[in-house]
Design a protein around this motif. Structure first.
Motif, PDB file in Angstrom:
ATOM      1  N   ALA A  26       1.248  -1.471  -0.469  1.00 20.66           N
ATOM      2  CA  ALA A  26      -0.117   0.055  -0.146  1.00 20.66           C
ATOM      3  C   ALA A  26       0.454   1.344  -0.150  1.00 20.66           C
ATOM      4  O   ALA A  26       1.661   1.387   0.858  1.00 20.66           O
ATOM      5  N   LEU A  27       0.331   2.254  -0.428  1.00 25.17           N
ATOM      6  CA  LEU A  27       1.129   3.909  -0.220  1.00 25.17           C
ATOM      7  C   LEU A  27       0.101   4.110  -0.339  1.00 25.17           C
ATOM      8  O   LEU A  27      -0.843   4.387  -0.700  1.00 25.17           O
ATOM      9  N   GLN A  28       0.126   5.415   0.630  1.00 26.03           N
ATOM     10  CA  GLN A  28      -0.268   6.536   0.965  1.00 26.03           C
ATOM     11  C   GLN A  28       0.446   7.941   0.356  1.00 26.03           C
ATOM     12  O   GLN A  28       1.269   7.945   0.585  1.00 26.03           O
ATOM     13  N   ARG A  29       0.010   8.435  -0.615  1.00 29.47           N
ATOM     14  CA  ARG A  29      -0.153   9.888  -1.459  1.00 29.47           C
ATOM     15  C   ARG A  29      -0.705  11.159  -0.869  1.00 29.47           C
ATOM     16  O   ARG A  29      -1.279  10.819   0.225  1.00 29.47           O
ATOM     17  N   HIS A  30       0.388  12.169  -0.814  1.00 33.24           N
ATOM     18  CA  HIS A  30       0.190  13.348  -0.718  1.00 33.24           C
ATOM     19  C   HIS A  30      -1.238  13.623  -1.377  1.00 33.24           C
ATOM     20  O   HIS A  30      -1.457  14.035  -2.748  1.00 33.24           O
ATOM     21  N   PRO A  31      -2.898  14.127  -0.857  1.00 33.04           N
ATOM     22  CA  PRO A  31      -3.990  14.642  -1.195  1.00 33.04           C
ATOM     23  C   PRO A  31      -4.026  14.687  -2.493  1.00 33.04           C
ATOM     24  O   PRO A  31      -4.093  14.888  -3.855  1.00 33.04           O
ATOM     25  N   SER A  32      -3.188  16.459  -2.712  1.00 33.28           N
ATOM     26  CA  SER A  32      -2.764  17.448  -3.853  1.00 33.28           C
ATOM     27  C   SER A  32      -1.504  17.180  -5.117  1.00 33.28           C
ATOM     28  O   SER A  32      -1.757  17.692  -5.624  1.00 33.28           O
ATOM     29  N   LYS A  33      -0.439  16.776  -4.200  1.00 35.65           N
ATOM     30  CA  LYS A  33       0.509  17.062  -4.829  1.00 35.65           C
ATOM     31  C   LYS A  33       1.229  15.569  -5.523  1.00 35.65           C
ATOM     32  O   LYS A  33       1.475  15.627  -5.955  1.00 35.65           O
ATOM     33  N   GLY A  34       0.196  14.574  -4.665  1.00 36.55           N
ATOM     34  CA  GLY A  34       0.372  13.278  -5.495  1.00 36.55           C
ATOM     35  C   GLY A  34       2.197  12.179  -4.481  1.00 36.55           C
ATOM     36  O   GLY A  34       1.812  10.884  -5.183  1.00 36.55           O
ATOM     37  N   PHE A  35       2.702  13.064  -4.406  1.00 33.45           N
ATOM     38  CA  PHE A  35       4.240  12.186  -3.698  1.00 33.45           C
ATOM     39  C   PHE A  35       3.614  11.481  -2.617  1.00 33.45           C
ATOM     40  O   PHE A  35       2.604  11.799  -1.971  1.00 33.45           O
ATOM     41  N   VAL A  36       4.100   9.845  -2.787  1.00 41.54           N
ATOM     42  CA  VAL A  36       4.338   9.195  -1.376  1.00 41.54           C
ATOM     43  C   VAL A  36       4.290   9.778   0.004  1.00 41.54           C
ATOM     44  O   VAL A  36       5.617  10.165   0.549  1.00 41.54           O
ATOM     45  N   VAL A  37       3.363   9.278   1.166  1.00 41.18           N
ATOM     46  CA  VAL A  37       4.190   9.936   2.327  1.00 41.18           C
ATOM     47  C   VAL A  37       4.088   8.854   3.637  1.00 41.18           C
ATOM     48  O   VAL A  37       4.973   8.918   4.441  1.00 41.18           O
ATOM     49  N   HIS A  38       3.535   8.180   2.833  1.00 36.79           N
ATOM     50  CA  HIS A  38       3.824   6.250   4.067  1.00 36.79           C
ATOM     51  C   HIS A  38       3.749   4.859   2.393  1.00 36.79           C
ATOM     52  O   HIS A  38       3.099   5.224   1.624  1.00 36.79           O
ATOM     53  N   ALA A  39       4.901   4.392   3.175  1.00 38.32           N
ATOM     54  CA  ALA A  39       4.901   2.880   2.248  1.00 38.32           C
ATOM     55  C   ALA A  39       4.469   1.242   3.182  1.00 38.32           C
ATOM     56  O   ALA A  39       4.449   2.055   4.277  1.00 38.32           O
ATOM     57  N   ASP A  40       3.583   0.839   2.416  1.00 38.16           N
ATOM     58  CA  ASP A  40       3.470  -0.954   3.361  1.00 38.16           C
ATOM     59  C   ASP A  40       4.505  -1.306   2.598  1.00 38.16           C
ATOM     60  O   ASP A  40       3.957  -1.676   1.240  1.00 38.16           O
ATOM     61  N   PHE A  41       5.077  -2.806   2.895  1.00 40.09           N
ATOM     62  CA  PHE A  41       6.072  -3.841   2.519  1.00 40.09           C
ATOM     63  C   PHE A  41       5.685  -5.046   3.206  1.00 40.09           C
ATOM     64  O   PHE A  41       5.348  -4.658   3.955  1.00 40.09           O
ATOM     65  N   GLN A  42       5.243  -6.215   1.915  1.00 42.38           N
ATOM     66  CA  GLN A  42       4.723  -7.638   2.618  1.00 42.38           C
ATOM     67  C   GLN A  42       6.304  -8.332   2.672  1.00 42.38           C
ATOM     68  O   GLN A  42       6.764  -7.955   1.342  1.00 42.38           O
ATOM     69  N   ARG A  43       6.525  -8.503   3.813  1.00 45.30           N
ATOM     70  CA  ARG A  43       7.198  -9.320   3.016  1.00 45.30           C
ATOM     71  C   ARG A  43       7.234 -11.288   2.202  1.00 45.30           C
ATOM     72  O   ARG A  43       6.220 -11.104   2.370  1.00 45.30           O
ATOM     73  N   VAL A  44       8.206 -11.348   1.358  1.00 38.97           N
ATOM     74  CA  VAL A  44       7.566 -12.555   0.436  1.00 38.97           C
ATOM     75  C   VAL A  44       8.480 -13.639   1.170  1.00 38.97           C
ATOM     76  O   VAL A  44       9.699 -13.666   1.185  1.00 38.97           O
ATOM     77  N   VAL A  45       7.917 -14.960   1.301  1.00 39.38           N
ATOM     78  CA  VAL A  45       8.708 -15.591   2.321  1.00 39.38           C
ATOM     79  C   VAL A  45       8.125 -16.823   1.007  1.00 39.38           C
ATOM     80  O   VAL A  45       7.365 -17.472   0.038  1.00 39.38           O
ATOM     81  N   ALA A  46       9.694 -17.178   0.336  1.00 39.82           N
ATOM     82  CA  ALA A  46       9.636 -18.572  -1.079  1.00 39.82           C
ATOM     83  C   ALA A  46       8.768 -19.755  -0.604  1.00 39.82           C
ATOM     84  O   ALA A  46       8.416 -20.110   0.535  1.00 39.82           O
ATOM     85  N   GLY A  47       7.897 -20.421  -0.878  1.00 31.04           N
ATOM     86  CA  GLY A  47       7.348 -21.170  -0.784  1.00 31.04           C
ATOM     87  C   GLY A  47       6.272 -21.372  -1.096  1.00 31.04           C
ATOM     88  O   GLY A  47       4.594 -22.179   0.047  1.00 31.04           O
ATOM     89  N   GLN A  48       5.663 -19.453  -0.569  1.00 30.17           N
ATOM     90  CA  GLN A  48       4.350 -19.677   0.645  1.00 30.17           C
ATOM     91  C   GLN A  48       3.927 -18.280  -0.839  1.00 30.17           C
ATOM     92  O   GLN A  48       4.172 -17.956  -0.893  1.00 30.17           O
ATOM     93  N   LYS A  49       2.520 -18.788  -0.573  1.00 28.28           N
ATOM     94  CA  LYS A  49       1.620 -18.606  -1.735  1.00 28.28           C
ATOM     95  C   LYS A  49       1.643 -16.509  -0.770  1.00 28.28           C
ATOM     96  O   LYS A  49       1.513 -16.040   0.061  1.00 28.28           O
ATOM     97  N   LEU A  50       1.154 -15.714  -2.178  1.00 32.61           N
ATOM     98  CA  LEU A  50       1.042 -14.574  -1.883  1.00 32.61           C
ATOM     99  C   LEU A  50      -0.050 -13.519  -2.630  1.00 32.61           C
ATOM    100  O   LEU A  50      -0.434 -14.529  -3.615  1.00 32.61           O
ATOM    101  N   THR A  51      -0.014 -13.100  -2.056  1.00 30.47           N
ATOM    102  CA  THR A  51      -1.621 -12.051  -2.741  1.00 30.47           C
ATOM    103  C   THR A  51      -1.031 -10.523  -3.638  1.00 30.47           C
ATOM    104  O   THR A  51      -0.088  -9.826  -2.760  1.00 30.47           O
TER     105      THR A  51
END
Length: 199
Positions: A79-104
């Motif tokens: 997920a990315l949260q962006r500044h409402p008018s300027k559009g730049f990213v203000v916060h990012a969420d990263f999900q860890r990827v585990v080999a052999g484990q399904k992801l969405t």
């Protein structure tokens, strides 16, 4: 598949005020890395590095090597949260990827053969896209960069559904698995032609 990498620093100063200072004084973006069997970790990224990565559409559906204090985590942008008018990213969420484990993950749709499709070339119709991306479930190694929607044989009045898409082996469309065969695109009669007919 292109390999994407980002550098991050561990962030110990938490809270809204700290995040604001980070963005203002150091041109950094606060982020969180979670998932797998580890505790969530607060990190910060250089705003210009993140912006450069996001210029490439493929970054959203790719496993990214995130270097945090000398250790590399494999992650997906969740997920990315962006500044409402300027559009730049203000916060990012990263999900860890585990080999052999399904992801969405959300994967973009690439529409091909629009101008040469039966409905446009012979029927004079117009193409409408209903959705621009789909959520997929698969193992990290099977994650596609995009999914093609071939409109070559689509006629006027026809709707392309999720069930019509050709997805790579090992990839499952989440909505379809839940029984939702969503409309992806359609070709409808051109409005101008209708108006002329009415006159």
């Amino acid at each position: 598949m292109t390999d994407f990498a980002l550098n991050a620093s561990v962030r110990s100063d938490l809270g809204k005020g700290a995040s604001r200072r980070l963005r203002r004084n150091e041109a950094q973006v606060p982020a969180v890395v979670y998932g797998g069997d580890k505790a969530p970790q607060s990190v910060s990224l250089l705003a210009k590095e993140l912006a450069k990565l996001l210029e490439n559409e493929a970054a959203f559906s790719h496993v990214i090597a995130l270097n945090v204090a000398g250790a590399t985590e494999t992650v997906l942008i969740k997920a990315l949260q962006r500044h409402p008018s300027k559009g730049f990213v203000v916060h990012a969420d990263f999900q860890r990827v585990v080999a052999g484990q399904k992801l969405t993950a959300h994967v973009p749709l690439h529409f091909i053969n629009e101008a040469t499709s039966v409905g446009v070339k012979q029927g004079g119709g117009e193409v409408s896209h209903t959705i621009a991306e789909v959520e997929v479930s698969c193992l990290p190694k099977d994650l596609p960069e995009f999914i093609e929607v071939d409109l070559a044989a689509v006629e006027v009045g026809q709707i392309v559904h999720l069930s019509d898409l050709k997805v790579p082996a090992g990839v499952e469309l989440v909505a379809l698995a839940h029984g939702n065969d969503l409309a992806v695109a359609n070709i409808h009669a051109a409005r101008v032609a209708k108006e002329e007919g009415a006159e």
